[in-house]
Design an enzyme around this catalytic site. Structure first.
Site, PDB file in Angstrom:
ATOM      1  CG  ASP A 119      -1.939  -1.023   1.052  1.00 54.07           C
ATOM      2  OD1 ASP A 119      -2.474  -1.714   0.157  1.00 54.07           O
ATOM      3  OD2 ASP A 119      -1.861  -1.816   2.407  1.00 54.07           O
ATOM      4  CE  LYS A 165       3.155  -2.401  -4.299  1.00 55.77           C
ATOM      5  NZ  LYS A 165       2.395  -2.280  -2.824  1.00 55.77           N
ATOM      6  N   GLY A 207      -4.370  -4.710  -4.434  1.00 58.32           N
ATOM      7  CA  GLY A 207      -5.162  -2.650  -4.537  1.00 58.32           C
ATOM      8  C   GLY A 207      -4.876  -1.762  -5.322  1.00 58.32           C
ATOM      9  CG  HIS A 208      -1.500  -2.496  -7.443  1.00 53.29           C
ATOM     10  ND1 HIS A 208      -0.985  -3.179  -8.707  1.00 53.29           N
ATOM     11  CD2 HIS A 208      -1.137  -2.007  -6.467  1.00 53.29           C
ATOM     12  CE1 HIS A 208       0.069  -3.678  -7.456  1.00 53.29           C
ATOM     13  NE2 HIS A 208      -0.500  -3.022  -6.303  1.00 53.29           N
ATOM     14  CD  GLN A 253       0.537  -8.531  -2.613  1.00 48.31           C
ATOM     15  OE1 GLN A 253       1.267  -8.651  -3.319  1.00 48.31           O
ATOM     16  NE2 GLN A 253      -0.862  -8.503  -3.423  1.00 48.31           N
TER      17      GLN A 253
HETATM   18  P1  IMP Z   1      -2.605 -12.837   1.403  1.00 48.78           P
HETATM   19  O1  IMP Z   1      -1.677 -12.434   1.109  1.00 48.78           O
HETATM   20  O2  IMP Z   1      -4.064 -12.249   1.510  1.00 48.78           O
HETATM   21  O3  IMP Z   1      -2.304 -14.232   1.839  1.00 48.78           O
HETATM   22  O4  IMP Z   1      -2.406 -12.123   3.214  1.00 48.78           O
HETATM   23  C1  IMP Z   1      -1.262 -12.314   3.727  1.00 48.78           C
HETATM   24  C2  IMP Z   1      -0.501 -10.828   4.453  1.00 48.78           C
HETATM   25  O5  IMP Z   1      -0.434  -9.538   4.152  1.00 48.78           O
HETATM   26  C3  IMP Z   1      -1.466  -9.776   5.362  1.00 48.78           C
HETATM   27  O6  IMP Z   1      -1.420  -9.425   6.494  1.00 48.78           O
HETATM   28  C4  IMP Z   1      -2.298  -9.542   4.327  1.00 48.78           C
HETATM   29  O7  IMP Z   1      -2.827  -8.091   5.403  1.00 48.78           O
HETATM   30  C5  IMP Z   1      -1.105  -8.578   3.227  1.00 48.78           C
HETATM   31  N1  IMP Z   1      -1.138  -8.062   2.522  1.00 48.78           N
HETATM   32  C6  IMP Z   1      -1.127  -8.802   1.227  1.00 48.78           C
HETATM   33  N2  IMP Z   1      -1.967  -8.282   0.543  1.00 48.78           N
HETATM   34  C7  IMP Z   1      -1.165  -6.749   0.472  1.00 48.78           C
HETATM   35  C8  IMP Z   1      -1.451  -5.139  -0.276  1.00 48.78           C
HETATM   36  O8  IMP Z   1      -2.344  -5.774  -1.736  1.00 48.78           O
HETATM   37  N3  IMP Z   1      -0.667  -4.625   0.248  1.00 48.78           N
HETATM   38  C9  IMP Z   1      -0.588  -4.899   2.001  1.00 48.78           C
HETATM   39  N4  IMP Z   1      -0.929  -5.738   2.156  1.00 48.78           N
HETATM   40  C10 IMP Z   1      -1.273  -7.082   1.729  1.00 48.78           C
END
Ligand code: IMP
Length: 488
Positions: A42, A45, A71-72, A283
């Protein structure tokens, strides 16, 4: 407008994107640019990828990891679009969006994104076999409905020790990929017969695993003849459930078939033809499965190494841009040394709109952590930094803190632990910067148009650059593409 491109650093030029045309700074960044997050995700990007894609006239926008957990958001010319599976070039009519082999894709969600874009006037034309603007690599993995169920189930089972996943089935899909018996790849959907066969195999495998576990953990019940019929029936239902979920998903998969192609080959061909490629990270480095705060991480590699494994492109990357938000945010339950609370955090959250694009969850916020950013720069080989959401600070605070070290178990360190339990014990040490001017995005842009920033802003910038040994070449002061300053 006439531009003096690529002046040496000592005659650094300020360019404000609102005054640039498509491709104006093409020569400044090289033909291969990778953008990734230096924090917990977040960082903004999507905006940076979309903006850089514009200024270098990128032809391919390539996602290399993750899926609809991302979420871009892209904003330009009064339009706002939120992408999840879709790369951020979907609104450039001339560009090709590639979902790389390292990604995991939810077909229902991707079809939804295609519909939303098409309703907004952006048609997604299959790229394989001719001109088009969307290609899904044939070896990317499909998020099956049972992976989403498993993600939710495992989170519930973790009780107080939840990761706080996005619940999109990301972890289980990568787990199936590594497990090699139950993964479904895009090439498995190329014909319906093959897909149905794969689903049957997966359903059988799931049933067998369930049965074996049951037999070995509760042998008395399993071997009791009174239960035999009952157990058989339940196992049959369990197997059937997978087959039914597969059947229900197929129409969405079928719609995506024309988009399936070879991502790596396409990128290589385009580079040979002199086109520019932008690799779009999702991420952030600190939630990388290998280099993050394990186990509170995602299940893929948002780090730059993932570009090669996740796209099939093995060549040089000219510019590696680390996106660094002016403060930090984190969702989920992982360690967050510089986290703020109370009204102050609420204000930053409100002005910064710190609510998940994918989940709507309120994000925790805290001060910029240079121990973290420096670690990311080293892991990624970052050679330029993009400083985002500076306007959020100039609209909320006059005094800024920046973390330069941690105290962990009585010792001071500038090393970022890739271990959530250790990071939980880190107490941040701060450098304080006073007199940050109160400025709106418009005022910041006006200064940049005059080729300058106020002294307190310059001081923070210098401090970050000295600490990380990486120059800040991009400053973003609003979600809009136009409000971006490039200093090259
Ligand atoms: P997952 O990717 O849904 O398995 O989540 C694993 C961890 O990564 C959790 O703490 C999510 O909140 C975090 N996470 C996954 N995708 C994002 C992102 O795009 N932005 C911020 N945190 C993320």
């Amino acid at each position: 407008m006439s531009l003096f491109l690529c002046e040496p650093m000592n005659t650094m030029q300020f360019y404000v994107v609102r005054h640039l045309n498509l491709g104006d700074l093409r020569e400044c960044f090289g033909s291969t640019v990778a953008v990734n997050g230096t924090q917990f995700g977040d960082e903004g990007k999507g905006k940076i990828v979309h903006t850089l894609g514009y200024v270098i006239d990128a032809y391919d926008f390539v996602r290399w990891a993750g899926g609809p957990n991302a979420g871009h958001t892209v904003c330009f010319d009064g339009e706002t679009h939120k992408h999840h599976n879709m790369p951020s070039g979907a609104t450039y009519r001339h560009a090709l969006n590639i979902i790389g082999n390292g990604c995991v894709v939810d077909p229902i969600k991707l079809c939804g994104e295609i519909d939303t874009l098409e309703e907004a006037g952006y048609k997604l034309i299959p790229a394989p076999g001719g001109w088009g603007n969307l290609l899904i690599d044939r070896t990317a993995h499909i998020i099956m409905p049972w992976a989403i169920e498993l993600d939710e189930f495992r989170e519930r089972a973790r009780g107080n020790d939840k990761i706080g996943t996005t619940g999109r089935g990301i972890g289980p899909t990568y787990m199936y990929k590594a497990g090699r018996s139950e993964a479904i790849r895009f090439y498995d959907i190329l014909d319906q017969e093959r897909f149905e066969r794969r689903i049957k195999e997966v359903a059988k495998s799931e049933r067998n695993q369930f049965e074996t576990r049951f037999k070995e953990t509760l042998p008395n019940i399993y071997n009791d003849p009174d239960y035999t019929g009952y157990i058989e029936e339940r196992l049959g239902e369990y197997q059937q459930k997978f087959e039914q979920m597969g059947e229900e998903l197929y129409p969405f998969c079928e719609r995506l078939i024309p988009y399936i192609g070879d991502g790596g080959e396409t990128i290589r061909e385009h580079l040979e033809r002199g086109m520019s490629i932008i690799f779009e990270g999702a991420q952030g480095t600190s939630i990388d499965i290998d280099h993050g705060t394990y186990p509170k991480v995602t299940s893929s590699n948002p780090t730059i190494g993932g570009v090669h494994t996740g796209t099939g492109y093995g060549g040089e990357i000219d510019t590696k841009i680390g996106v660094m938000k002016a403060y930090v945010s984190r969702v989920g339950s992982g360690a967050f040394p510089t986290k703020l609370s109370g009204d102050f955090a609420k204000r930053i959250r409100k002005v910064g709109g710190e609510y998940g694009t994918t989940t709507g969850r309120a994000r925790d916020v805290g001060w910029l952590d240079l121990v973290q950013v420096n670690d990311s720069c080293k892991i990624n080989g970052t050679n330029q930094l993009a400083w985002t959401k500076l306007d959020v600070l100039t609209q909320t605070v006059t005094e800024v803190k920046v973390c330069y070290a941690y105290e962990i178990d009585g010792s001071e360190t500038q090393k970022f632990p890739h271990d959530d339990l250790i990071l939980q014990r880190a107490v941040p040490k701060y450098e304080t910067f006073k007199n940050l001017p109160r400025m709106t995005p418009g005022e910041l842009i006006k200064d940049a148009e005059e080729g300058r920033f106020e002294k307190p802003i310059r001081k923070i910038k210098d401090y970050i650059e000295e600490y990380t040994s990486v120059p800040i070449t991009i400053i973003s002061v609003s979600p809009d593409r136009a409000d971006t300053v490039i200093m090259v």
